[in-house]
Design an enzyme around this catalytic site. Structure first.
Site, PDB file in Angstrom:
ATOM      1  N   GLY A  77       0.341  -1.570  -0.065  1.00 21.11           N
ATOM      2  CA  GLY A  77      -0.003  -0.195  -0.019  1.00 21.11           C
ATOM      3  C   GLY A  77       0.688   1.113  -0.024  1.00 21.11           C
ATOM      4  O   GLY A  77       0.565   3.012   0.803  1.00 21.11           O
ATOM      5  N   ASN A 106       0.839   3.043  -3.075  1.00 21.66           N
ATOM      6  CA  ASN A 106       0.451   3.678  -3.346  1.00 21.66           C
ATOM      7  C   ASN A 106      -0.618   4.397  -2.473  1.00 21.66           C
ATOM      8  O   ASN A 106      -0.908   5.795  -2.734  1.00 21.66           O
ATOM      9  CB  ASN A 106       0.386   3.194  -5.050  1.00 21.66           C
ATOM     10  CG  ASN A 106       1.610   2.511  -5.354  1.00 21.66           C
ATOM     11  OD1 ASN A 106       2.075   3.906  -5.881  1.00 21.66           O
ATOM     12  ND2 ASN A 106       1.915   1.640  -5.358  1.00 21.66           N
ATOM     13  N   MET A 119      -3.916  -7.160  -6.389  1.00 19.26           N
ATOM     14  CA  MET A 119      -3.797  -8.327  -7.718  1.00 19.26           C
ATOM     15  C   MET A 119      -5.241  -9.102  -8.285  1.00 19.26           C
ATOM     16  O   MET A 119      -5.114 -10.380  -7.900  1.00 19.26           O
ATOM     17  CB  MET A 119      -2.934  -8.989  -7.126  1.00 19.26           C
ATOM     18  CG  MET A 119      -1.892  -7.701  -7.191  1.00 19.26           C
ATOM     19  SD  MET A 119      -1.242  -6.649  -8.140  1.00 19.26           S
ATOM     20  CE  MET A 119      -0.288  -8.044  -9.010  1.00 19.26           C
ATOM     21  N   HIS A 120      -6.012  -7.878  -8.685  1.00 22.24           N
ATOM     22  CA  HIS A 120      -7.243  -8.882  -8.544  1.00 22.24           C
ATOM     23  C   HIS A 120      -7.723  -9.162 -10.445  1.00 22.24           C
ATOM     24  O   HIS A 120      -8.015  -7.483 -10.044  1.00 22.24           O
ATOM     25  CB  HIS A 120      -8.179  -8.987  -7.781  1.00 22.24           C
ATOM     26  CG  HIS A 120      -9.924  -9.976  -7.936  1.00 22.24           C
ATOM     27  ND1 HIS A 120      -9.872 -11.383  -8.383  1.00 22.24           N
ATOM     28  CD2 HIS A 120     -10.893  -9.405  -8.179  1.00 22.24           C
ATOM     29  CE1 HIS A 120     -11.426 -11.807  -8.443  1.00 22.24           C
ATOM     30  NE2 HIS A 120     -11.884 -10.517  -8.940  1.00 22.24           N
ATOM     31  N   LEU A 152     -10.463  -7.818 -11.958  1.00 23.81           N
ATOM     32  CA  LEU A 152     -11.835  -7.676 -12.040  1.00 23.81           C
ATOM     33  C   LEU A 152     -13.147  -8.235 -12.931  1.00 23.81           C
ATOM     34  O   LEU A 152     -12.540  -7.444 -14.403  1.00 23.81           O
ATOM     35  CB  LEU A 152     -12.707  -6.210 -11.382  1.00 23.81           C
ATOM     36  CG  LEU A 152     -11.792  -6.003 -10.215  1.00 23.81           C
ATOM     37  CD1 LEU A 152     -12.248  -3.919 -10.096  1.00 23.81           C
ATOM     38  CD2 LEU A 152     -12.510  -6.393  -9.189  1.00 23.81           C
ATOM     39  N   ASN A 204      -6.733   2.213 -12.827  1.00 27.46           N
ATOM     40  CA  ASN A 204      -5.822   1.231 -12.657  1.00 27.46           C
ATOM     41  C   ASN A 204      -3.871   2.119 -12.659  1.00 27.46           C
ATOM     42  O   ASN A 204      -3.702   2.113 -14.175  1.00 27.46           O
ATOM     43  CB  ASN A 204      -6.043  -0.074 -13.715  1.00 27.46           C
ATOM     44  CG  ASN A 204      -4.839  -1.030 -12.667  1.00 27.46           C
ATOM     45  OD1 ASN A 204      -4.670  -1.123 -11.949  1.00 27.46           O
ATOM     46  ND2 ASN A 204      -3.904  -1.824 -14.052  1.00 27.46           N
ATOM     47  N   HIS A 222      -0.279   0.757 -13.645  1.00 25.17           N
ATOM     48  CA  HIS A 222       0.678  -0.198 -14.153  1.00 25.17           C
ATOM     49  C   HIS A 222       1.812  -0.122 -13.832  1.00 25.17           C
ATOM     50  O   HIS A 222       2.216   1.014 -14.078  1.00 25.17           O
ATOM     51  CB  HIS A 222      -0.107  -0.904 -14.902  1.00 25.17           C
ATOM     52  CG  HIS A 222       0.769  -1.860 -15.479  1.00 25.17           C
ATOM     53  ND1 HIS A 222       0.784  -3.125 -14.475  1.00 25.17           N
ATOM     54  CD2 HIS A 222       0.937  -2.848 -16.744  1.00 25.17           C
ATOM     55  CE1 HIS A 222       1.270  -4.262 -15.563  1.00 25.17           C
ATOM     56  NE2 HIS A 222       1.342  -4.066 -16.353  1.00 25.17           N
ATOM     57  N   ASP A 273      -5.295  -4.751 -17.892  1.00 22.28           N
ATOM     58  CA  ASP A 273      -3.774  -3.571 -17.947  1.00 22.28           C
ATOM     59  C   ASP A 273      -4.426  -3.332 -19.422  1.00 22.28           C
ATOM     60  O   ASP A 273      -3.086  -2.006 -20.095  1.00 22.28           O
ATOM     61  CB  ASP A 273      -2.579  -3.964 -18.123  1.00 22.28           C
ATOM     62  CG  ASP A 273      -2.278  -4.204 -16.165  1.00 22.28           C
ATOM     63  OD1 ASP A 273      -3.103  -3.952 -15.818  1.00 22.28           O
ATOM     64  OD2 ASP A 273      -1.443  -5.436 -15.681  1.00 22.28           O
ATOM     65  N   GLU A 303       5.028   5.904  -9.408  1.00 20.02           N
ATOM     66  CA  GLU A 303       4.493   5.706  -9.595  1.00 20.02           C
ATOM     67  C   GLU A 303       3.689   6.294  -8.453  1.00 20.02           C
ATOM     68  O   GLU A 303       2.533   6.830  -8.497  1.00 20.02           O
ATOM     69  CB  GLU A 303       4.511   4.009  -8.482  1.00 20.02           C
ATOM     70  CG  GLU A 303       4.384   3.004  -9.684  1.00 20.02           C
ATOM     71  CD  GLU A 303       4.508   1.478  -9.609  1.00 20.02           C
ATOM     72  OE1 GLU A 303       3.729   0.662  -9.674  1.00 20.02           O
ATOM     73  OE2 GLU A 303       4.900   1.481  -8.027  1.00 20.02           O
TER      74      GLU A 303
HETATM   75  C1  GAR Z   1       2.898  -1.320  -8.105  1.00 14.74           C
HETATM   76  O1  GAR Z   1       4.328  -1.695  -8.240  1.00 14.74           O
HETATM   77  C2  GAR Z   1       1.522  -1.876  -8.259  1.00 14.74           C
HETATM   78  O2  GAR Z   1       2.155  -0.800 -10.130  1.00 14.74           O
HETATM   79  C3  GAR Z   1       1.498  -3.326  -8.713  1.00 14.74           C
HETATM   80  O3  GAR Z   1       1.413  -3.754  -7.587  1.00 14.74           O
HETATM   81  C4  GAR Z   1       2.215  -2.932  -7.245  1.00 14.74           C
HETATM   82  C5  GAR Z   1       1.576  -2.137  -5.574  1.00 14.74           C
HETATM   83  O4  GAR Z   1       2.675  -1.851  -4.746  1.00 14.74           O
HETATM   84  N1  GAR Z   1       0.323  -3.513  -9.838  1.00 14.74           N
HETATM   85  C6  GAR Z   1       0.030  -4.332 -10.653  1.00 14.74           C
HETATM   86  O5  GAR Z   1       1.456  -5.232 -11.666  1.00 14.74           O
HETATM   87  C7  GAR Z   1      -0.798  -3.627 -11.491  1.00 14.74           C
HETATM   88  N2  GAR Z   1      -1.471  -4.723 -12.473  1.00 14.74           N
HETATM   89  P1  GAR Z   1       1.934  -1.322  -3.043  1.00 14.74           P
HETATM   90  O6  GAR Z   1       1.022  -2.225  -2.817  1.00 14.74           O
HETATM   91  O7  GAR Z   1       3.246  -1.353  -2.336  1.00 14.74           O
HETATM   92  O8  GAR Z   1       1.391   0.282  -3.400  1.00 14.74           O
END
Ligand code: GAR
Length: 205
Positions: free
Chosen positions: A14, A16, A99-100, A102, A117, A119, A159, A188
């Protein structure tokens, strides 16, 4: 004026989500994070939400599979519970490391273009999980010169969907995977705030 309510979906650390929380506190983002949803009970992002008095909703697909229910049942119940908990439809749902995948049925329960989203790759490159790792390997094989990050509208294809904001992330010859991961995450944390702000602005037009 009341601020638009957004919901953030997570599955892990989390960081982000934290960037979004910080931006709402600093005033860089004019919205209220009204709910954090996780499909993983142990996700550290849930603690970040609790520390900031943000309500949480945890729902695992395993619960459904164990009861002989489908992914579709899960998606529909998840959408329904989000709306019930908020007592309204959110202005925006931000998938920040959720990571699911939808389904179209989930997306249809919310206004068009109101699910976005994050990515860790450029449009059309490295869809799905482990995108940073796959980009790192592709660089080492000489297949790519750089990678990137994007925030895009969600459509049923993983994505894919209209890009709201994207940024190239350079890769250096001396980089380890950890170096690249750190550089991507730094980008990000800025792009998730920018993308959320732009999506909210566009929704208000
Ligand atoms: C991030 O790098 C995000 O871009 C990726 O999961 C990570 C979550 O980090 N998402 C994907 O790969 C989606 N296809 P966080 O839990 O520290 O925010």
């Amino acid at each position: 004026m009341t601020k638009p309510k957004i919901v953030v979906f997570i599955s892990g650390s989390g960081t982000n989500l934290q960037a979004l929380i910080d931006a709402t506190k600093s005033g860089d983002l004019e919205c209220e994070i009204a709910l954090v949803v996780s499909n993983k009970p142990g996700a550290y992002g849930l603690k970040r939400a609790e520390q900031n008095n943000i309500p949480t909703l945890v729902k695992t697909l395993k619960q459904y599979k164990d009861q002989g229910k489908t992914r579709l049942d899960y998606d529909i119940d998840l959408a329904t519970e989000v709306i019930e908990k908020l007592e309204c439809t959110p202005s925006l749902i931000v998938l920040a490391g959720f990571m699911h995948i939808l389904s179209a049925d989930f997306l249809q329960l919310f206004p068009k273009d109101s699910v976005i989203n994050l990515h860790p790759a450029l449009p059309g490159a490295f869809d799905g999980a482990k995108a940073i790792e796959r980009a790192f390997e592709a660089f080492q094989k000489g297949e790519i010169e750089h990678t990137g990050v994007m925030v895009h509208r969600c459509i049923p294809e993983v994505d894919r969907g209209t890009v709201i904001v994207k940024q190239i992330c350079p890769i250096e010859k001396t980089d380890t995977l950890t170096d690249l991961e750190e550089r991507i995450h730094k980008i990000e944390h800025e792009l998730i705030v920018q993308g959320t702000g732009l999506a909210l602005m566009m929704a208000n037009k």
